[in-house]
Scaffold this active site. Structure first.
Site, PDB file in Angstrom:
ATOM      1  N   LYS A  75      18.357 -44.227 -42.325  1.00 42.99           N
ATOM      2  CA  LYS A  75      18.011 -42.947 -41.697  1.00 42.99           C
ATOM      3  C   LYS A  75      17.973 -41.789 -42.686  1.00 42.99           C
ATOM      4  CE  LYS A  75      17.424 -44.786 -37.691  1.00 42.99           C
ATOM      5  NZ  LYS A  75      18.168 -44.427 -36.501  1.00 42.99           N
ATOM      6  N   SER A 315      24.022 -53.891 -36.673  1.00 43.42           N
ATOM      7  CA  SER A 315      22.560 -53.997 -36.624  1.00 43.42           C
ATOM      8  C   SER A 315      22.041 -54.859 -37.762  1.00 43.42           C
ATOM      9  CB  SER A 315      21.915 -52.609 -36.660  1.00 43.42           C
ATOM     10  OG  SER A 315      22.198 -51.945 -37.882  1.00 43.42           O
TER      11      SER A 315
END
Length: 378
Positions: A75, A315
């Site tokens: 991100k 994840s």
């Protein structure tokens, strides 16, 4: 002369024996000088690592380790993209406030970018996400506004929108902002193509949070390698794309309601309770979907740490679990690449570390008592 003396002093013991032809060998790194004007210039160019111990026989499996970014997640790319684009368009000016809804990694990345560039940062986040994420964001100077977990990801998005409308703040809108996939198309995708230039690459496996990596990098990969198979991964109990049910939206593209196929899952950062617009705009790219569940994602994250020394979050475990399922079905000689979005350090207070104690376990106590000194008494 002084430099030569310093280098001589810095040589490890046995160095001369190695030079003389001993069987031992030294690892040396040849690198370019890496001096940057600011931390944002270090984003990207993350390494691709082969996962030899876990891959099935006859198939090569690789992972692009996005936790090598400065704030330890993919991100960082998104945050830099959105702020840079807003500045270029003149909608973000010195002293302004940036507001965004996030499960944590985007908020951390935005807090970093805002700190470096001098903007105020306000993050809205459901209170179900890990405590360490809140603390990291606050440590970077951001304000964190918690929303009820029962209102899910769409609730924190609505709060961000409400705050933006009330105060005139810049709403980053990571789930709808075209700057997100555009940046990946110009960084992540080309990095993968460069790393595999002249090499085989048959499958690219990725989950989706906003869909920026999938959309942007996926377009570049398909453009350059039309035969490449793109496999999206979703949690079994939140298989929104697999359901075939359309996402309800507001006129601005933001979700208007929770997707009916969504139920809670432990893979933070993956598959919010709606299909992001950035993901929906690129559904033609994927060739298949591979489902994984929470327990196998957690188990795979632990295996990567203990067997490969790769310290990635839930994840990342989910992505690798999906990649290995693809690899098991792939023809011999195939090459599979997946994405590891962040570091396991973001999950200390989550189920990933639920069975890892801070105190010594029985085996550690036994090791301590195997020699007489410095016995720790709780």
């Amino acid at each position: 002369m002084m430099l030569r003396s310093a280098l001589k002093l810095a040589q490890p013991s046995g160095f001369n024996a190695v030079r003389a032809g001993a069987t031992a060998s030294l690892h040396t790194t040849v690198r370019k000088p890496q001096i940057y004007d600011n931390i944002l210039e270090t984003i990207g160019s993350t390494p691709v690592v082969r996962v030899k111990k876990l891959e099935p026989e006859g198939v090569q499996v690789y992972a692009k380790c996005e936790y090598f970014n400065p704030l330890s997640s993919v991100k960082d790319r998104l945050a830099h993209a959105i702020i840079d684009d807003a500045e270029r368009r003149g909608v973000l000016k010195p002293g302004d406030t940036v507001v965004e809804a996030t499960s944590g990694n985007t908020g951390i990345a935005l807090a970093m970018v805002c700190a470096q560039k001098g903007y105020n940062c306000v993050i809205t986040m459901a209170d179900s996400f890990s405590i360490e994420r809140r603390k990291v964001m606050r440590g970077l100077g951001a304000k964190v506004v918690l929303t009820p977990a029962a209102e899910r990801g769409s609730g924190m998005v609505k709060k961000a929108q409400e705050l933006a409308d009330t105060h005139g703040w810049f709403w980053a809108r990571q789930f709808e902002n075209d700057a997100n996939p555009y940046w990946h198309a110009n960084s992540t995708g080309p990095e993968i193509l460069s790393d595999f230039c002249g090499k085989r690459l048959d499958y690219w496996v990725t989950g989706y949070g906003t869909g920026g990596t999938y959309h942007g990098a996926g377009k570049m990969l398909k453009l350059a390698r039309p035969d490449l198979k793109i496999v999206l991964s979703e949690p079994e109990n939140a298989a929104l794309l697999s359901s075939g049910i359309a996402q309800e939206r507001q006129d601005n593209g933001a979700p208007s309601a929770t997707h009916p196929a969504w139920t809670p899952h432990p893979v933070q950062g993956w598959t919010p309770d709606f299909i992001p617009k950035v993901t929906e705009d690129a559904l033609e790219l994927y060739d298949d979907i591979e489902l994984v569940n929470g327990p196998e994602s957690i188990a795979m994250s632990k295996r990567l740490a203990m067997e490969e020394g790769i310290f990635t979050g839930i994840s990342g475990g989910g992505s690798m679990a999906a990649a290995l399922k693809v690899a098991e079905k792939a023809p011999k000689g195939s090459v599979v690449l997946t994405m590891l979005a962040d570091t396991a350090e973001r999950y200390i207070s989550t189920p990933l570390f639920a069975d890892i104690e801070a105190d010594m376990n029985e085996a550690e106590v036994a090791i301590s008592k195997s020699s007489p000194g410095q016995q720790y008494e709780d």
